[in-house]
Write a protein that holds these residues in place. Sequence first.
Motif, PDB file in Angstrom:
ATOM      1  N   LYS A   1       0.968  -1.342  -0.071  1.00  0.00           N
ATOM      2  CA  LYS A   1      -0.047  -0.189   0.143  1.00  0.00           C
ATOM      3  C   LYS A   1       0.726   1.276  -0.001  1.00  0.00           C
ATOM      4  O   LYS A   1       0.485   2.135  -0.284  1.00  0.00           O
ATOM      5  N   ALA A   2       2.098   1.284   0.695  1.00  0.00           N
ATOM      6  CA  ALA A   2       2.869   2.521   0.912  1.00  0.00           C
ATOM      7  C   ALA A   2       3.411   2.469  -0.443  1.00  0.00           C
ATOM      8  O   ALA A   2       3.703   3.735  -0.865  1.00  0.00           O
ATOM      9  N   MET A   3       3.851   1.753  -1.239  1.00  0.00           N
ATOM     10  CA  MET A   3       4.490   1.948  -2.538  1.00  0.00           C
ATOM     11  C   MET A   3       3.513   2.862  -3.592  1.00  0.00           C
ATOM     12  O   MET A   3       3.802   3.625  -4.279  1.00  0.00           O
ATOM     13  N   ILE A   4       2.217   2.435  -3.383  1.00  0.00           N
ATOM     14  CA  ILE A   4       1.173   3.123  -4.108  1.00  0.00           C
ATOM     15  C   ILE A   4       1.076   4.674  -3.416  1.00  0.00           C
ATOM     16  O   ILE A   4       0.767   5.601  -4.182  1.00  0.00           O
ATOM     17  N   ALA A   5       1.081   4.695  -2.278  1.00  0.00           N
ATOM     18  CA  ALA A   5       0.866   6.129  -1.409  1.00  0.00           C
ATOM     19  C   ALA A   5       1.812   6.816  -1.808  1.00  0.00           C
ATOM     20  O   ALA A   5       1.626   8.016  -1.638  1.00  0.00           O
TER      21      ALA A   5
END
Length: 343
Positions: free
Chosen positions: A77-81
Amino acid sequence: MSLSDTARTQGATPATQRRDPRQIPDRLTTRGQRVLKSWEALLLLVGIAIFVANCFASPYFLSPWSLSDATFNFTEKAMIAFAMALLIISGEIDLSVAAIIALASTAMGAAATAGFGTPVLVGIGLGTGLLCGAFNGVLVTRLGLPSIVVTIGTMSLFRGLSYIVLGDGAYRGYPDGFAFFGQGYVFWVVSFEFVLFAVLAVIFTVLLHKTNFGRAVFSVGNNATAALFSGIRVPRVKMILFLLTGLMSGVAAICLTSRLGSTRPSIGLGMELEVVTMVVLGGVSILGGSGSIPGIVIAAFVLGLLTFGLGLLNVPGIVISIFTGALLIGVIALPRLIAKGRR
């Protein structure tokens, strides 16, 4: 009268004044106070409190393998965030990121069923993400459509295509080498996903805070018209950000599919809510114009530790989703309530 008495009487000039070497310069003091009063500092304290609470929630939490498993709750999720943060700072948003994961995973599953190897699957995952990001970007920057409306539409479109291809079925049988992206470890308990998360955090920090492109993103988010008249190619900046968000969704699709070892059309369902929550919790203004990547990194750890701790307490997934939604509303409403209170 002695020379020292004369100096005390007449006052020393600025050139002759000497600063106590033990005294902290005003500039550093101001900077330190600003850091301590920042949203990131408060978020860090919250993260530490959650970490301590998790230690009491389960005796197994401090196990190295348990902590390693906790990172899987937020890395994808953080990669997209990271990319979503830049997009929201510019004044836009992409709610189709989870559907892009589903479509990219479906494309990779179809390719794996056809007998293609790991390099081709990775290329298909990244390419699908880029194409979906380009589609969103063209509709927003070329046709002038609102990004929230466009991406709500493509959210249904992309996931609908996955359901058409798979129905109630699933793709399995990925190559053995493909499993490394979501299940492999670089060193002891340090997973490949966590290393990739750390590398991307550094790249996006430099991109947003140390480059001309990053300054252009902030300018567009604060005042797109003024940025346009100052020579910034606003549509081009936004198009790049949609491409970047699509690409990061493709990266997340590779990691998530590899970790699960299968593809279903429901893969990543609801992840867009958690990504937006992570971005807003990290201090990015939902109205655009402000935010930081370090805040996103801290928010990722906070949400990851929080959901992992709730899982240790056997809290149902639907309750965690409700809590995430409430947290998103609270983080958005809190600055407005504080501003009204001050007025």
